[in-house]
Design an enzyme around this catalytic site. Structure first.
Site: not given
Length: 290
Positions: A42, A70, A84, A176
């Protein structure tokens, strides 16, 4: 131009799409060199973005099922339209004074295989259109939950309302959506405040090059990894010039190696030239790279 083949591990900055990064690399190498990326991030996310150049673009599919890592910050108490920080707040709830034991117990529920509801603002297709386009237009978006796998989920730090988590997962996981679901499980809501990808398959953040450092081709070449980096667990078959020629023409060669299901063939110079599949006592090329 032939030297511009391999993988570049870019440390994607916030504010750019993965396509933006590819466009910048393409400007450095010229339109004659194919460029592609593996694993979309993203725009708000940072971290590892593998960019393939030349014939290495034909190996991007080898990263589809690669594990990813992550590090993210979950902000509790606020739910957003996009799950998010890019979205608009839709609900605000008080955040209790959770202990680390309580948080860790909730995180444990999200390890292993599970059905995850993708965010409505996602690139998934719904009736031929992107879900995010429908959502932006105000249309009702219904997405089918998907089976995903989270191998590791740890609490690194917490300073309420923020939780810093580390995740290692299989393909298709939306971090997210995970942040949203952690907030729901804690009964106070939440969203993903920030995200950094730490690895994709063999590519690690420690190898990643900031985009600002890629100023010319020579700099790019200094950081280019060989195509076979994504095939480290494949059997290596070193072929002579005659067998290399046969493989380049789509012909089988005799297999003298152990009974492995697949292998990577390198010519006498060490160049990766083909991916092989066992066919009885032969190796059959299933993808010829050069």
């Amino acid at each position: 131009m032939t030297a511009l083949t391999g993988f570049l591990v870019v440390d994607k900055p916030a504010g750019l799409t993965s396509h933006d990064v590819v466009a910048r690399v393409r400007r450095l190498v010229g339109r004659a060199v194919k460029v592609g990326h593996a694993g979309t991030l993203d725009p708000a996310a940072t971290g590892v973005l593998p960019v393939a150049l030349g014939s290495a673009t034909r190996l991007i599919d080898q990263l589809v099922n690669a594990r990813k890592g992550y590090r993210g910050v979950v902000r509790l108490g606020v739910q957003t339209t996009t799950d998010d920080a890019e979205g608009e707040p839709v609900a605000t709830l008080p955040v209790p004074a959770f202990t680390s034991t309580e948080i860790v117990a909730v995180l444990a529920r999200f390890r292993g295989e599970m059905l995850q509801q993708p965010p409505v603002f996602s690139a998934l297709h719904v009736a031929g259109r992107r879900a995010y386009a429908l959502a932006r237009a105000g249309d009702q978006v219904t997405l089918t939950p998907r089976l995903v796998r989270i191998d590791r989920l740890e609490l690194l730090d917490w300073a309420l309302p923020d939780l810093t988590i580390e995740v290692e997962c299989g393909k298709g996981v939306y971090i997210r959506a995970l942040a949203r679901d952690i907030g729901a499980a804690l009964s106070c809501g939440g969203h993903l405040a920030s995200l950094q990808r730490t690895f994709v398959g063999p590519f690690r953040l420690e190898q990643a090059v900031p985009l600002t450092m890629l100023t010319d081709r020579s700099c790019l070449l200094n950081h280019l990894l060989p195509p076979e980096t994504v095939l480290q667990d494949w059997l290596l078959v070193q072929v002579d010039a005659d067998d290399a020629n046969r493989l380049r023409h789509g012909m089988v060669i005799t297999a003298t190696e152990p009974n492995a299901p697949h292998a990577r063939a390198h010519d006498p110079s060490g160049k990766l030239i083909a991916l092989l599949k066992r066919d009885g006592d032969n190796w059959r090329p299933v993808k010829v790279l050069g």
